[in-house]
Structures are given as structure tokens and as C-alpha cells.
Design a protein around this motif. Sequence first.
Motif, PDB file in Angstrom:
ATOM      1  N   SER A   1     -21.740   1.476 -15.949  1.00 39.29           N
ATOM      2  CA  SER A   1     -20.295   1.209 -15.920  1.00 39.29           C
ATOM      3  C   SER A   1     -19.517   2.366 -16.516  1.00 39.29           C
ATOM      4  CB  SER A   1     -19.946  -0.046 -16.731  1.00 39.29           C
ATOM      5  OG  SER A   1     -20.714  -1.117 -16.318  1.00 39.29           O
ATOM      6  N   PHE A   2     -20.071   2.917 -17.580  1.00 37.54           N
ATOM      7  CA  PHE A   2     -19.420   4.022 -18.265  1.00 37.54           C
ATOM      8  C   PHE A   2     -19.250   5.203 -17.314  1.00 37.54           C
ATOM      9  CE2 PHE A   2     -20.010   7.949 -20.796  1.00 37.54           C
ATOM     10  CZ  PHE A   2     -18.900   7.866 -21.627  1.00 37.54           C
TER      11      PHE A   2
ATOM     12  N   SER B   1     -16.846   4.462 -14.523  1.00 44.46           N
ATOM     13  CA  SER B   1     -15.437   4.447 -14.938  1.00 44.46           C
ATOM     14  C   SER B   1     -14.858   5.858 -14.874  1.00 44.46           C
ATOM     15  CB  SER B   1     -15.294   3.850 -16.343  1.00 44.46           C
ATOM     16  OG  SER B   1     -15.673   4.781 -17.334  1.00 44.46           O
TER      17      SER B   1
ATOM     18  N   ILE C   1     -15.894   8.219 -12.764  1.00 49.26           N
ATOM     19  CA  ILE C   1     -15.708   8.512 -11.335  1.00 49.26           C
ATOM     20  C   ILE C   1     -14.407   7.860 -10.870  1.00 49.26           C
ATOM     21  CG2 ILE C   1     -16.669   8.239  -9.020  1.00 49.26           C
ATOM     22  CD1 ILE C   1     -18.873   9.552 -10.237  1.00 49.26           C
ATOM     23  N   HIS C   2     -14.216   6.599 -11.238  1.00 51.89           N
ATOM     24  CA  HIS C   2     -12.986   5.906 -10.847  1.00 51.89           C
ATOM     25  C   HIS C   2     -11.755   6.664 -11.318  1.00 51.89           C
ATOM     26  CE1 HIS C   2     -15.383   1.890 -10.693  1.00 51.89           C
ATOM     27  NE2 HIS C   2     -15.392   2.511  -9.541  1.00 51.89           N
TER      28      HIS C   2
ATOM     29  N   VAL D   1     -11.228   9.710  -9.205  1.00 49.16           N
ATOM     30  CA  VAL D   1     -10.685   9.339  -7.899  1.00 49.16           C
ATOM     31  C   VAL D   1      -9.186   9.052  -8.023  1.00 49.16           C
ATOM     32  CG1 VAL D   1     -10.704   7.544  -6.107  1.00 49.16           C
ATOM     33  CG2 VAL D   1     -12.861   8.458  -7.001  1.00 49.16           C
ATOM     34  N   TYR D   2      -8.848   8.333  -9.064  1.00 52.38           N
ATOM     35  CA  TYR D   2      -7.448   8.005  -9.346  1.00 52.38           C
ATOM     36  C   TYR D   2      -6.624   9.285  -9.481  1.00 52.38           C
ATOM     37  CZ  TYR D   2      -3.630   5.896 -12.149  1.00 52.38           C
ATOM     38  OH  TYR D   2      -2.430   5.479 -12.650  1.00 52.38           O
TER      39      TYR D   2
ATOM     40  N   GLU E   1      -6.278  11.015  -6.136  1.00 46.92           N
ATOM     41  CA  GLU E   1      -5.274  10.361  -5.281  1.00 46.92           C
ATOM     42  C   GLU E   1      -3.864  10.799  -5.670  1.00 46.92           C
ATOM     43  OE1 GLU E   1      -7.867   6.299  -4.324  1.00 46.92           O
ATOM     44  OE2 GLU E   1      -6.247   6.221  -5.803  1.00 46.92           O
TER      45      GLU E   1
ATOM     46  N   ARG F   1     -14.010  16.446  -3.919  1.00 47.45           N
ATOM     47  CA  ARG F   1     -14.431  15.972  -5.230  1.00 47.45           C
ATOM     48  C   ARG F   1     -15.896  15.563  -5.233  1.00 47.45           C
ATOM     49  NH1 ARG F   1     -15.557  11.370  -6.881  1.00 47.45           N
ATOM     50  NH2 ARG F   1     -14.683  10.487  -4.989  1.00 47.45           N
ATOM     51  N   ASN F   2     -16.641  16.041  -6.203  1.00 48.15           N
ATOM     52  CA  ASN F   2     -17.991  15.551  -6.452  1.00 48.15           C
ATOM     53  C   ASN F   2     -17.992  14.897  -7.817  1.00 48.15           C
ATOM     54  OD1 ASN F   2     -19.670  16.032  -4.281  1.00 48.15           O
ATOM     55  ND2 ASN F   2     -19.962  18.192  -4.823  1.00 48.15           N
ATOM     56  N   PHE F   3     -18.439  13.666  -7.867  1.00 49.89           N
ATOM     57  CA  PHE F   3     -18.581  12.992  -9.149  1.00 49.89           C
ATOM     58  C   PHE F   3     -17.226  12.893  -9.859  1.00 49.89           C
ATOM     59  CE2 PHE F   3     -22.346  15.630  -8.133  1.00 49.89           C
ATOM     60  CZ  PHE F   3     -23.061  14.614  -7.579  1.00 49.89           C
TER      61      PHE F   3
ATOM     62  N   THR G   1     -15.818  10.534 -23.857  1.00 47.17           N
ATOM     63  CA  THR G   1     -16.091   9.127 -24.141  1.00 47.17           C
ATOM     64  C   THR G   1     -14.802   8.334 -24.314  1.00 47.17           C
ATOM     65  OG1 THR G   1     -18.052   9.910 -25.287  1.00 47.17           O
ATOM     66  CG2 THR G   1     -17.422   7.616 -25.666  1.00 47.17           C
ATOM     67  N   LEU G   2     -13.789   8.933 -24.916  1.00 47.53           N
ATOM     68  CA  LEU G   2     -12.571   8.191 -25.251  1.00 47.53           C
ATOM     69  C   LEU G   2     -11.543   8.145 -24.118  1.00 47.53           C
ATOM     70  CD1 LEU G   2     -12.153   9.521 -28.919  1.00 47.53           C
ATOM     71  CD2 LEU G   2     -12.759   7.176 -28.266  1.00 47.53           C
TER      72      LEU G   2
ATOM     73  N   THR H   1      -7.897   5.270 -18.385  1.00 50.79           N
ATOM     74  CA  THR H   1      -7.004   5.504 -17.249  1.00 50.79           C
ATOM     75  C   THR H   1      -5.629   5.995 -17.699  1.00 50.79           C
ATOM     76  OG1 THR H   1      -8.164   3.705 -16.154  1.00 50.79           O
ATOM     77  CG2 THR H   1      -6.113   4.451 -15.141  1.00 50.79           C
TER      78      THR H   1
END
Lengths: 504, 504
Positions: free
Chosen positions: A378-379, A382, A384-385, A388-389, A392, A406-408, A470-471, A474
Motif C-alpha cells: 500500500s505504501f 500510494s 505511484i498514485h 499519477v495525480y 495528471e 511516467r515510470n513508477f 515516507t512523509l 497527497t
Amino acid sequence: MSHDIKHKPSTLTFNPLDSEEFRRQGYMVIDFLTEYYKTIEKYPVRSQVEPDYLQNRLPKFAPDDPEPIETILRDIHNDIIPGLSHWQSPNHYAYYPCSTSIAGVLGETLAAGFSVVGFHWISSPAATELENIVMDWLANMLNLPKSFTFSEGQGGGGVMMGTTCEALIATITAARDRVLNQIGRDNINKVVIYGSDQTHSSSFKSAKIVGISPNNFRNVKTTRAHAFALQPEALRAAIHSDAKKGTTSTSAVDPIAELSEVAKEYNMWVHVDAAYAGSICICPEFRRVINGVESIDSFSFNAHKWFLAALDCCCVWVKDSSALTKTLSSNPEFLKNKATESQQVVDYKDWQIALSRRFRSLKMWLVVRSYGVNYLRSFLRSHIHMAVYFEEMVVMDRRFEIVVPRNFALVCFRLFPFAVLSHGQKFLEDESLNELNADLLESINSAGRIYMTHTLVEGIFVLRFAVGSTLTQTRHVLSAWREIQDQADRILARKMQLWGCSSS
Amino acid sequence: MSHDIKHKPSTLTFNPLDSEEFRRQGYMVIDFLTEYYKTIEKYPVRSQVEPDYLQNRLPKFAPDDPEPIETILRDIHNDIIPGLSHWQSPNHYAYYPCSTSIAGVLGETLAAGFSVVGFHWISSPAATELENIVMDWLANMLNLPKSFTFSEGQGGGGVMMGTTCEALIATITAARDRVLNQIGRDNINKVVIYGSDQTHSSSFKSAKIVGISPNNFRNVKTTRAHAFALQPEALRAAIHSDAKKGTTSTSAVDPIAELSEVAKEYNMWVHVDAAYAGSICICPEFRRVINGVESIDSFSFNAHKWFLAALDCCCVWVKDSSALTKTLSSNPEFLKNKATESQQVVDYKDWQIALSRRFRSLKMWLVVRSYGVNYLRSFLRSHIHMAVYFEEMVVMDRRFEIVVPRNFALVCFRLFPFAVLSHGQKFLEDESLNELNADLLESINSAGRIYMTHTLVEGIFVLRFAVGSTLTQTRHVLSAWREIQDQADRILARKMQLWGCSSS
């Protein structure tokens, strides 16, 4: 030397490892770091100091007498922190991440606390055996072939080193000696190493260190059209050209499945350095990026990059550990022992370039257990998400473009404002565009709210936005994008004024 | 890769760097180590486990879900500690010391907490500048020539690496390339490295790694008559023999003043590896052991051995840093920056083999400041005093002999009981004596009250008693000697019974 002693043993004034004093100072250091993490966002991410800032603040000579921890921590706060670029800041997007975590930091504390030297099994059996176990855990998490694990019992297994460069020196040395044993040691000048022209500079530095002639590094050309991936036919052409000239190949690096087919034809050693991206392969949906790994010789990734491990830990697996031990073994008398002679144990000194080694497996054991496989996935997702954000948002702003797909969790983009400028044609000249982006980057980093770095591909100056601290959440990515837009506004306004353009 | 994202960014269930959780777990780890130091003497010094002990205790696969720190610390106590050899025990006399301290452990904690990557100046200026300053401090403490310091401004300076092997690879590579630039890169097979036959195996391993032919390692013979010190005339004879054959020399190691005279005649690179003994040179009365250092090219010592630094920290100085940077520089686009271009800063990535590097100077700064020069001298002298005390006790027991004159805090001795046995003649055969001493060592280490290791010099099996653990006090040395005597009594009683001897 009998004259060098004048007194009988005497008692020292204090004990540098007094346990209650350790507790007292330990709490203070933990409190100091707690406060640091709480307030990390208030510091400029990239340090804003000038060269030699510290020389003027610190004494020229070491103190004769002990100084209290209180003074030292105050000085770290006042003198060191201003000179740090805050890699643990949620606003750090430069280079690749160097992510840490509670488990990573405390794993280092425990390892330094024990300070055992696990060069061979007997010098601290737990250090070796825990490394065997955790490297098998990680191999399973990455879905590496069983041939890379100890549990398979066929000579494969993993070892923890400090850095990718150590991994490369160890594996290139093994590859080199495998070839030299066939063609004779005098032929070291015939050994060739292949990589793509996108290969990290560490590969060629490592090859140079182990005595491979710089004339024998083949930077096989890649192109933007193929997203800078090394193409098998290009590799084959390079090898073919060398083979005709009578040189001998050892090591190919970079993308895998078809490439290793080519390499196999020429009996080459294939090492895959997945320093950054290796971590993501614990997510089944990304595992395909190392498809073909079953046919290579060695594989590495840096757990200190994107796996919460804190600096340093490079995880390396080999299929045939005897290729390492044949080249890297040393067996001085003072290290001889029954366990080694029984051949029932792993002596990691023979798997790596150094003799001494830190207890890195303790840290990795803490990381994997503290977070568990599901959370670690999940970490990474998150990040990657968030990338992507970010991507966009870049796409939606017509003044910017994505330069490389984009890779990764790394977004490579640049300011490319021709669409919004009436006389924007000027910006189409690469040099002006590069300058514009360099200016943008410098103004962003000087402001200190976020930190990014750049690269150059096919002559294009590219801004790199690497999510992975780590910190980072979004909201940080959103603020970062706003900051980039603000700085772009300012730069473009200035440039337009300068060039007499009008905004569309 | 656009298809790999199915959701918008979502919030993770917890933060692996949550500050209050960091404090909570940090205190627990500090308490754990406090308790460890308090009770360290109750554990067998050398671990008594059998190979594979840990495989049977730990799960085969990584956990899917997070596990609490309480469980992990319990497992460290129950499963890991039995498999440790306790290098921090006051009763650890094996190998060379790997000494730690409050400052050493907490320095590592802080470095891991910041986890900055100081590969070049700009990526964390404090990391580079603190290393410049602390290396100059240490150079002054060791009374190294000014030509090895940054403050002299003539290209000399120091760098912190992990291990001696890294230092050797870096310096041998620089030495090799200095020669190859003169004689042509194709002549790598003509490069020769010289060391005494007592030189640590790391030298030859490093030379092999950097591509120097194993046929070109010269182990110049030393003898017990000269206390195993390399003699200048022996070195000269070896070089002379090579020079006649047309080989080219690069690197000589070991004792200094006259040797470097010989080396200078042949334009060789001289590296002095004072891994263990370097520390003691901060005491003026011992500084003479590196007399002649002004005429060499590079010098290193391990602060993790006998300088309270915890693993790892190898301090390396060079007189001409351009010899390192010419060979070890890499300058990929993504690392380019204005500070580097200004040439006003040190980029340590070009002084070492790896790119990434830990913030070791923070730890060394803590060590030097927390204890101060005066105390550090007392600390080292206290170990010498204890070794002298031990040596005196060995000398007083007629059944033992000192095999090699004591250097520093290492006593090399053996059981040599011919004087006390009526049929002792038997023991004069080296093999029986070696076997006797090997048996004695094994019974001592199996009992677990102290831990020693051995070596072999001129065919003689020697017991090594290396004083240097931070917690060792005179009473421990006295107990250690009693333990050795007790075990010797037992072994001799058994042997005498076996051979039908009577005690004198």
C-alpha cells in the motif's frame, strides 16, 4: 615497547558505555529526532547555505575535554540542520528517495548498539542466519525465482551490501574472473561490458575500478522513441561488432527478457540493477517489470531508496554464489574456525568486497515485520498514485509537457509554453527551453518549499519529480504543484516582459 | 503504464514516521539496549548455537500484517541474542575490538534519522563540510603532516569510508591508474603490489578486485627474528627482481620511514593501513609508530576498531586528492549543479568507490566532542595498561610464553609447558603444541566466559588476547587470566593423564 608503560592499570574517570547514561542521552536523542520530524516542514528543503558556511561556525581543533550532549544537540540544531537538505521532508522530490521509517532508524540503533561484526558465521551466527532468512523473505516478496534463494539449496542466495556500487563491483569482478578463467588472466583487456546509454554511471565507474579498459565500455544507444529502453537488436549489433574484433564480453545490464536471450548466446553475465524500481515488484501488478529475471545471473535493489530502510542497504541476489566466493574469498589463519571448515555455514565476507560488515539484516527484519507485506505494498502504491495525480495535473496545464512516459513514482516533465505565448516560437529552440527550465528549477529550489532535481535526455533539460519520501501525502503533492505553477508564472512573466511578448 | 492505476490517491492507515510513535518506540529501543549493556556479562561471549539454529525459530515467510515492536523486541531477546557473539562484552578479546560508545550508537541513530545522502556538497552541505572539519580534527590529533589536511589547501584531505577494503580499493585504483597513465592502459598486467607476508588479506583481495594479476602480488617474507616487521632490504630485493623482469610497481604497504625511501626510488604509491593501531597515534608517546608518514601517499585507520565509533567508519587521508578524483569521478547530468561547477566544494562521491554515502562525520563529531582528546588518550592508554598487566601475568606463569613482543593492546602468547612436565619433551614438537593450544582455545571459547581467537605465525599456533572493548576494566582482565589458567590446568591434567606424565 616495554618502556612505554609507566603505571599500573588505573581506573578511568567515566565509562563511555555506562548504561544509565546511555538511557539518559538516548532519550534526549529520540526526543530531538521526534521534534525534528514534527517540525521538518519549516526548514528549506534544499539547504540554502553557501560553501564553507560551517568552517566559520566550528572550532578548528577538537576539544580537549568532554562536552555535554546538551551542547552538542544544540549545535546540531543551530549549525548542522541549516546545512542539511532534508531528504526526509515530505516536500523532497529530488534525486530518488532515500526513505526512512521508525523501524529503519531504530534498526540502525540496535545494530550499532550490538555492533557485532558478522564477517563469518562464527563471529555472530545470528547476523548471518538472519540475513539468510530475511533475504529469502524478500526474494519471495519480489517473487524472484527459487534459484535465487537459500531454501532451494542449489547455491543461490542473497547478501546485503551498502550500495549499488559495491554490488556492481562484486558481481562484475565475479563475471570478469569467470571469463578470465576461460580465456586466461592476461586477457583482461579483452573484457567488455555492455549497458544502455541510460545506465547509471555507477556501472561504468565500477567496471573501471575492476580494471576493465574504458575503451571496452559499450554505451548502447537508446532513443526517446523507445522510451529510452535498451533494444535487443541494438545490443546484438554491438556484441556482434565486438565479437568480430575478437573482444570478449562479460556483463550486460538493463531490461531483461529478450536481452538475456541475446546475452545467453554469448555466454555473458547478466546483472539487473533495479536500484530504485526493484521495491515495487512486491506488488503483483508491477512484477512484470522484471519478467525474465529467471534467466539472469544477479539482481539488486536498494532498500534504502524506496523501502523505508534508511541509508544504507543494497540487497543483492545471485544464482550461483560460488561465482562470488571463488573470486572474493579470503581465508587468513586468524579467521579459520570449525564452523567454516564444516561447510555448513555461509561466511558473508566471501560474498562481498569488504571483510567487516554491519548488521543490516536486523534493520530489514524490523522494517518488514513492523509494516508487513500488505502495508508495504500500500505504501509503494500510494506513491505511484500520488505521482499519477501529479502527472495528471501537469497534463492539464497547457504550459507543461510530460517528456518521458511516467515510470513508477517518477514524473519527468518540463515547462514548454509555446501554446500560450503569442511569440512562443522562440521557446522552441532547445537551448532557450533548457535555460527556461533550468531557471525555473533554480527558483523553485532557492525558494526552498520543495526540492527537485533535473536530468538531460536527448539534449532536453527535464525536471524530475520523484515521489517517495515516507512523509509525503497527497496534500504535499498538490502544494508542490501549486508551487511549481507559481514559480512558472513568475518566470514566464519575467521572460515575456524581457522579450516583449504578450500573454495569450 | 497508464493502466496500472485504478484509484485516486488514498490515505494510508498509518504513518511509518509518525513522530509520537517514533518517540514511544525509540524509548523502548533505548531501554532495551540499556538493559542489554547492564546484563551483557551474563551471556556466553562467543555464541554457543549450532548452524541453522535460527531457521528453526523464525517463520519461512514475511508477515502479511504489521507486528508490534513489543513482539519484535521479545524475539530479539529470545532468538537473536543467543546467536550473537557479544563484541561489546567486557570479556571479548577476539579478533580486534569493534568498540562502541554512547556517542557512537547515538551518532548512528541521528545519522539514520536524518538519512541524508551526501554524495555531493549540494545534496547536504553539512554532511560534506562536517566531514572536512572532523577529518582535519582527526589529522591534527594524529599529528599527520599538514599536507593531509584541507586547511593546508594544497589538495590533501580526508574522507570517511565504511571499511579498510573500500579504502584499499580506492587507493589501489588511484595508484594503478597513475601508473597506467604513464605506461599505457594495456599494461595492467605489469602492475605489481608489494606487502609484507603479514599484510592483512584485504590488501591482496582488493588488488585482485581492481584487476591486478594474482601473479603480481609480492608477499615479501618477514621473520620472527625481526618481530615480523617488513625489512627495507627485503622490499628492495623484491622490487629489484621485478624491475629486472620489466614489471612496474604501484603500491607498497606496511612500516614506513625507510620503506618509503625505497618506494620513492621506484615512484611507487605508498599506502599505510593502520586499521587497528592508527588510533593510538593520538597519544604523543606512540606517534613514532607512524614516523615517516610525511613521505607516503595515503593513510587509513578504522575508527570502529579502537576509537569508540561503532561499525562502520574507516578514516582515509590522501596527500593528492586529484589522484582519487581523476579515477573515481563520475559526473552524470542528474548530479550537475552550480556548487560543483564553482569548484569551491568537495564532492565526496569522487573520493570513494560508491555514490551514496552515510553521514558518518556526525557520529565521529559526537565521539570526539563527547569524550575530548584527553579522555580518548586515557581510554586508549588504559587498554595498553591492561594488556601490559595481562602480559606480565603470562610471563609470571612458567607454563606460558609470549610468542611475539606485545604491540599496543594485543598480547600474542601460548601454552608452552615443557618446563613443568617431566616428560615435557613431547610438547616441543610444534604439532602437539599447536594442538594443545587449539584445544585450550576451544575449551575457553566453549565455556563462554571470555572469547579469544588465534593466529599462526611461522607455523606456531598463537592465542591472541586483544584488549579494546569499551567496557573492559582491569578486573575483567584478571578474571580472564584466571579463566585461561583454569582451562590450562584442566587441559594439562587431561593430557598428562593421557600420556602418563607426572606433574612437576
